[in-house]
Design a protein around this motif. Structure first.
Motif, PDB file in Angstrom:
ATOM      1  N   ASN A   1      -1.668  10.705  -4.314  1.00 35.56           N
ATOM      2  CA  ASN A   1      -1.755  11.988  -5.011  1.00 35.56           C
ATOM      3  C   ASN A   1      -0.401  12.365  -5.602  1.00 35.56           C
ATOM      4  O   ASN A   1       0.546  12.699  -4.889  1.00 35.56           O
ATOM      5  CB  ASN A   1      -2.267  13.137  -4.136  1.00 35.56           C
ATOM      6  N   LEU A   2      -0.363  12.276  -6.920  1.00 35.46           N
ATOM      7  CA  LEU A   2       0.889  12.539  -7.618  1.00 35.46           C
ATOM      8  C   LEU A   2       1.005  13.986  -8.065  1.00 35.46           C
ATOM      9  O   LEU A   2       2.108  14.497  -8.258  1.00 35.46           O
ATOM     10  CB  LEU A   2       1.010  11.606  -8.834  1.00 35.46           C
ATOM     11  N   VAL A   3      -0.147  14.674  -8.193  1.00 33.90           N
ATOM     12  CA  VAL A   3      -0.123  16.061  -8.670  1.00 33.90           C
ATOM     13  C   VAL A   3       0.767  16.922  -7.764  1.00 33.90           C
ATOM     14  O   VAL A   3       1.583  17.713  -8.247  1.00 33.90           O
ATOM     15  CB  VAL A   3      -1.561  16.620  -8.748  1.00 33.90           C
ATOM     16  N   CYS A   4       0.638  16.735  -6.456  1.00 32.72           N
ATOM     17  CA  CYS A   4       1.424  17.588  -5.553  1.00 32.72           C
ATOM     18  C   CYS A   4       2.929  17.329  -5.727  1.00 32.72           C
ATOM     19  O   CYS A   4       3.748  18.238  -5.616  1.00 32.72           O
ATOM     20  CB  CYS A   4       0.980  17.400  -4.109  1.00 32.72           C
TER      21      CYS A   4
ATOM     22  N   PHE B   1       0.866  -1.181   0.000  1.00 28.88           N
ATOM     23  CA  PHE B   1       0.000   0.000   0.000  1.00 28.88           C
ATOM     24  C   PHE B   1       0.901   1.229   0.000  1.00 28.88           C
ATOM     25  O   PHE B   1       2.087   1.137   0.292  1.00 28.88           O
ATOM     26  CB  PHE B   1      -0.882   0.014   1.257  1.00 28.88           C
ATOM     27  N   HIS B   2       0.288   2.408  -0.245  1.00 34.42           N
ATOM     28  CA  HIS B   2       1.089   3.630  -0.231  1.00 34.42           C
ATOM     29  C   HIS B   2       1.542   4.002   1.186  1.00 34.42           C
ATOM     30  O   HIS B   2       2.618   4.542   1.376  1.00 34.42           O
ATOM     31  CB  HIS B   2       0.266   4.805  -0.757  1.00 34.42           C
ATOM     32  N   THR B   3       0.663   3.788   2.186  1.00 33.23           N
ATOM     33  CA  THR B   3       0.988   4.297   3.524  1.00 33.23           C
ATOM     34  C   THR B   3       0.860   3.220   4.598  1.00 33.23           C
ATOM     35  O   THR B   3       0.186   2.198   4.406  1.00 33.23           O
ATOM     36  CB  THR B   3       0.037   5.446   3.938  1.00 33.23           C
TER      37      THR B   3
END
Ligand code: GDG
Length: 730
Positions: free
Chosen positions: A374-377, A194-196
């Motif tokens: 969230n890749l935009v940030c 997972f991411h986190t």
């Protein structure tokens, strides 16, 4: 080395039809770039849906042949499958539930059936190319059942699974009618990522509470293997964004856009159309900001790009209308001839345009209600070559765990968002540069390539470890080998654990007592003068002597505290004291009074706190508290605190089955040594055995033993075949 197979719902390609012609365009998404280094090599392949529904067989063949050139293999989905599996179950059931929007989730049996069918369709497509020795990396929530389906067909293959969206807390996940099937589906993998850390612990908690699969430090024991659950925060292709921002074209566009927008400050917002991204909430916060700080009128604008997505789904259509209305309202209310509060685009832009937008933006306002990462940030940070700019980031985005130098906000707190916009617009340049430098260093290091390597290395490492721990099923061939060695032996030393090995595990003494069948087997074993049989158990010596004392056996009881050779009297392995019990017992009693269902077992030289009947979760929580409490208190008391299967046991240091078993090996040398046991305490015995010993684990979790059998029944059958007894029930 086998090949690597990447599997995701969508292939990294866009196929469109223009005047009957199929046009192929590779996708430049982050995942495609990161995995490019893998799937484009040698025999490796990426399997997924090519993104359009094709009916004609001939056209399917053309697409298949065309994609093969690029190491891709298509899974064709019908229009009904796209509706039910993709828009229906994946995006209408799982997506809202996993993003804490359960009020939007649809529970429909037909959609679930389609989800299963399509997952199986993927499985069959993979089986066309997969072989033992290959590695399969499955991506995301559309394919949660696939790892288990693959595991059934290819039991030893290496499977990784990564989920790109959040995994919700147990309280939310358990609302899904198909929660158990989903968990078992995912646990077919060897590595679940997972991411986190939060997503990971939510998954672990659901696995433990819903299907009884508890973990130790993120490892879940399954049949004959274990699954590792871990967090791997995904990064971006940093250099690509930094280089694009520095390119001539981005520079030209920057100048052009700047001229068009005027010289006031710009806040950038880029999202796919999705209710999880918090777009209306953000617009409302901007409206309140303009109301609260009227001096910013004509001095700041939002540049908002919403990328069309899932617009066939009802909830998304409604969201689009809501955004259109809000933008209209705010622009209508505050706009002037010379100033537009919100520049709104409902479409996507080429990368170079995106780079120019990121560069001219003084602030990036990223406020999802929930986001896996969230890749935009991260892209905004990488594009800031001059390091000037401020990131406002939602705490509910996975990225917030890495980007503590952003202004972190709770997207539900409109006043906090308003203050953050004010703070960002007033942040001194040195401060902006300081924060941006720290964030850039981190994003640059933990980039997409780092993420891919980390995941793949971990998967390889796990497979290697599993191989070394794998026990072999005690099949006919192995039995024959053991039987031959047994028959030829001059002296035999045989260690038998009791509970769970010779009898079924039970809390009730009468159920655990030996019946006629077991007594008969033990009698046959002891009747052979070449055999020395050792009952090696955690049980108290009185019970075992009472049950088996009439047989010609040795005893090692209470995990190695009490020893007895045949008719001799009981001995202790070393002079032990039990004074410590006076101090430890009141602590355990305190935990019993706080934890309904738990109980204390008192043995001569150990105390055991049992929590098998305690509410799921509470027992584990108390165990952690109790263990650290006891470890602190017992530091100078020469004691060890062991966490076992639903028990915490406190006993003198250095006492274990392995140590006692070694004493027997030295005293009674034998050319045939065998040990059978079922739980973690027997691992000490297995490890103490000589290399040529026969070690048999009862149960299928990984073990230091060479062989495994399924249950005590199989142990009885095995032992009776060894002594050629025919009375055991099959
Ligand atoms: C899922 C999870 C997780 C946007 N507009 C344009 C454009 N984009 C690109 C961005 C970015 C991507 O789309 C969006 O990625 P996010 O990560 O922000 O969000 P999701 O699409 O929801 O992705 C998410 C991700 O998976 C990865 O694991 O981070 O949490 O929900 O790369 O740049 N690209 C172009 N033009 C646009 O107009 N070229």
């Amino acid at each position: 080395m086998g090949k690597t197979i990447i599997v995701s719902n969508r292939l990294p390609v866009n196929i469109t039809k223009k005047e009957g012609q199929l046009l192929y365009k590779s996708s430049a998404g982050g995942l495609a770039t990161g995995l490019g280094s893998i799937y484009k090599e040698g025999d490796n392949v990426w399997i997924g849906w090519p993104g359009l529904s094709i009916k004609k067989e001939k056209e399917k063949q053309t697409v298949t042949a065309e994609l093969k050139k690029e190491n891709m293999q298509p899974v064709f989905l019908s229009k009904a499958e796209i509706r039910d599996f993709y828009e229906g179950f994946s995006n209408g059931t799982l997506w809202p539930n996993f993003h804490y929007f359960n009020q939007y989730a649809i529970y429909e049996q037909d959609l679930w059936e389609s989800y299963k069918t399509v997952n199986y369709k993927f499985c069959l497509e993979i089986l066309k190319v997969a072989e033992e020795g290959d590695t399969i990396w499955v991506h995301d929530y559309q394919l949660l059942l696939l790892p288990e389906m693959l595991r059934e067909k290819l039991p030893n293959i290496s499977i990784g699974f990564f989920q790109h969206i959040p995994f919700p807390s147990y309280e939310v996940f358990r609302l899904l009618p198909w929660r158990k099937e989903i968990l078992f589906g995912m646990l077919g993998a060897d590595l679940v990522g997972f991411h986190t850390y939060d997503d990971m612990r939510h998954f672990l908690s659901s696995a433990s509470r819903l299907i009884g699969k508890s973990n130790s430090q993120g490892q879940i024991p399954m049949d004959n293997r274990y699954v590792v659950v871990d967090s791997f925060p995904m990064g971006i292709d940093y250099d690509k964004y930094a280089e694009s921002a520095a390119s001539e074209e981005a520079l030209e566009r920057e100048t052009k856009y700047r001229t068009g927008l005027g010289d006031h400050k710009i806040i950038i917002c880029i999202d796919r159309l999705d209710y999880s991204k918090g777009i209306p909430q953000r617009l409302e916060a901007f409206e309140l900001f303009l109301q609260k700080y009227p001096e910013y009128k004509e001095n700041v604008s939002i540049l908002m790009i919403v990328v069309p997505s899932r617009d066939q789904v009802e909830k998304y259509k409604e969201l689009k209308e809501e955004i259109d209305e809000l933008v209209g309202r705010i622009n209508g209310r505050f706009g002037r001839i010379t100033w537009t509060p919100i520049y709104y685009f409902y479409r996507s832009f080429p990368l170079k345009a995106l780079s120019a937008f990121y560069k001219i933006a003084d602030v990036a306002l990223v406020t999802p209600m929930r986001d896996g990462m969230n890749l935009v940030c991260k892209e905004y940070i990488a594009s800031k070559i001059d390091k000037k700019g401020v990131l406002i980031l939602s705490e509910m985005a996975g990225a917030s765990k890495e980007l503590s130098d952003a202004i972190l906000i709770n997207p539900n707190d409109i006043n906090e968002v308003v203050s953050a916009i004010h703070q960002a617009l007033n942040m001194p340049e040195e401060e902006q540069i300081r924060h941006m430098t720290i964030m850039q260093q981190s994003i640059k290091k933990y980039n997409i390539h780092h993420w891919v390597n980390l995941f793949m290395d971990r998967l390889n490492e796990i497979k290697g470890k599993q191989k070394s721990l794998a026990t072999k099923k005690l099949d006919k061939e192995s039995f024959q080998m053991i039987k031959n060695r047994y028959d030829k032996a001059q002296k035999r030393l045989i260690y038998l654990d009791y509970d769970g090995t010779l009898t079924p595990f039970s809390d009730e003494p009468q159920k655990a007592a030996p019946g006629d069948e077991l007594l008969e087997i033990l009698q046959q074993l002891t009747a052979d003068p070449l055999n020395r049989i050792v009952i090696i158990s955690g049980r108290d010596r009185h019970t075992l002597e009472n049950w088996l004392g009439h047989l010609d056996v040795d005893f090692i009881c209470e995990h190695g505290v009490w020893l007895k050779e045949k008719t001799n009297s009981w001995n202790m392995i070393e002079k032990l004291t039990d004074h410590w019990k006076q101090e430890i017992l009141p602590i355990l009693e305190l935990y019993v009074s706080r934890t309904p269902g738990s109980l204390i077992e008192t043995k001569d030289y150990s105390l055991v706190w049992h929590y098998r009947k305690v509410e799921t979760g509470l027992g584990e929580l108390r165990t952690r508290e109790l263990s650290s409490h006891l470890k602190y208190i017992s530091a100078n008391m020469n004691l060890q605190v062991l966490e076992g299967d639903m028990v915490v046991e406190i006993k003198n240091s250095g006492v274990n089955k392995g140590r006692a078993a070694t004493a027997w090996l030295e005293k009674f040398p034998a050319d045939f040594v065998m040990a059978l046991g079922d739980d973690w305490t027997d691992e000490d015995t297995f490890k103490a055995m000589p290399d040529n010993a026969i070690t048999v684990k009862v149960g299928s979790s990984s073990s230091a033993a060479r062989f495994n059998v399924v249950s005590y029944k199989e142990v009885r059958k095995f032992l009776s075949q060894i002594v050629e007894l025919n009375t055991v029930s099959q």
